[in-house]
Design an enzyme around this catalytic site. Structure first.
Site, PDB file in Angstrom:
ATOM      1  N   GLU A   1      45.709  39.497  35.903  1.00 53.42           N
ATOM      2  CA  GLU A   1      45.806  40.476  36.982  1.00 53.42           C
ATOM      3  C   GLU A   1      44.385  40.885  37.417  1.00 53.42           C
ATOM      4  OE1 GLU A   1      48.985  41.848  38.621  1.00 53.42           O
ATOM      5  OE2 GLU A   1      49.099  39.815  37.836  1.00 53.42           O
ATOM      6  N   SER A   2      44.042  40.564  38.668  1.00 51.35           N
ATOM      7  CA  SER A   2      42.651  40.660  39.127  1.00 51.35           C
ATOM      8  C   SER A   2      42.063  42.061  39.020  1.00 51.35           C
ATOM      9  CB  SER A   2      42.539  40.157  40.565  1.00 51.35           C
ATOM     10  OG  SER A   2      43.348  40.929  41.445  1.00 51.35           O
TER      11      SER A   2
ATOM     12  N   CYS B   1      43.208  31.277  46.368  1.00 51.97           N
ATOM     13  CA  CYS B   1      43.780  32.545  45.901  1.00 51.97           C
ATOM     14  C   CYS B   1      42.838  33.716  46.143  1.00 51.97           C
ATOM     15  CB  CYS B   1      44.119  32.451  44.423  1.00 51.97           C
ATOM     16  SG  CYS B   1      44.783  33.992  43.755  1.00 51.97           S
TER      17      CYS B   1
ATOM     18  N   VAL C   1      47.034  32.808  38.928  1.00 46.74           N
ATOM     19  CA  VAL C   1      45.607  33.027  38.722  1.00 46.74           C
ATOM     20  C   VAL C   1      45.242  34.346  39.418  1.00 46.74           C
ATOM     21  CG1 VAL C   1      45.040  30.585  38.509  1.00 46.74           C
ATOM     22  CG2 VAL C   1      45.035  31.639  40.774  1.00 46.74           C
TER      23      VAL C   1
END
Length: 231
Positions: free
Chosen positions: A64-65, A12, A52
């Site tokens: 949420e990155s 990811c 992820v």
């Protein structure tokens, strides 16, 4: 002592963003690897979107990155990964938004394109974004520094890098790569590959080719295409 727990997946790129931020800040963390093709029972209770990355720190649970990375910047301010000046912080956030709303959707829409006309359309769109990054980003913001906004790496670099690592897969499936005359972008890409945070999280070109092949072979590929079209 509290420890950051991050739910991640090697494949990811969004999770890679947040793992890199933790490593750049020197924050100890516990890594929980999630198989995205066989998610563990109860994962929906941890990740409301079923995706992820997700981090847990004390009573906080964040997903949420881009939001995670801003959270880490506030919780662990040293070393800083955003400029201290409000104007430059705003510019950094604009470029992170550009990555999320322009660059990444074009990348995936090209990747899943299944006819020549659509492929040509999104190849042109992606090339336009690369050139915009070259002229409006690096030419105007980085000076003589190797990173997006100069001598110091920041969240913009971390937000963009994972998709450059995956460009060999895009080239494999669609024959598209970074334009040869985007020299500042190429130099940045090489500088990023020297970072310890990149070396600790990077995967090979062969790995990414195979990972995207899994999606293409998946019975859910049609649904994935429809999801990408909504980006």
């Amino acid at each position: 002592m509290l420890t950051v727990e991050i739910y991640s997946a090697q494949s990811c790129p969004y999770a890679q963003r947040s793992r890199m931020a933790l490593l750049e800040k020197g924050v100890p963390f516990e890594l929980v690897e999630i198989d995205l093709f066989n998610k563990p029972q109860g994962f929906a209770e941890i990740s409301p979107y079923g995706k992820v990355p997700v981090i847990r720190y004390g009573d906080d649970r964040v997903w949420e990155s881009a939001v995670i990375n801003e959270y880490l910047e506030e919780m662990f301010p040293e070393p800083p990964l955003l400029p201290r000046e409000p104007g430059l912080r705003a510019i950094a956030r604009i470029w992170i938004d550009f990555a999320n709303t322009k660059l990444i959707p074009a990348f995936y829409k090209l990747l899943v394109s299944q006819d020549a006309e659509t492929q040509a359309e999104w190849a042109g769109e992606l090339e336009k974004h690369f050139r915009f990054m070259e002229t409006e980003g690096f030419a105007k913001l980085s000076g003589n520094g190797p990173y997006w906004m100069g001598e110091s790496l920041n969240l913009v670099d971390l937000s963009v890098y994972p998709w450059f690592e995956r460009l060999p897969a895009l080239n494999h499936y669609q024959g598209i790569g970074l334009p040869v005359d985007c020299l500042r972008l190429r130099n940045w890409w090489m500088a990023m590959q020297l970072r310890d945070s990149v070396r600790a999280t990077a995967q090979s070109a062969e790995f990414h080719v195979e990972q995207y092949a899994k999606y293409i072979r998946s019975p859910m590929f049609g649904a994935i295409v429809q999801e990408v079209k909504r980006l």
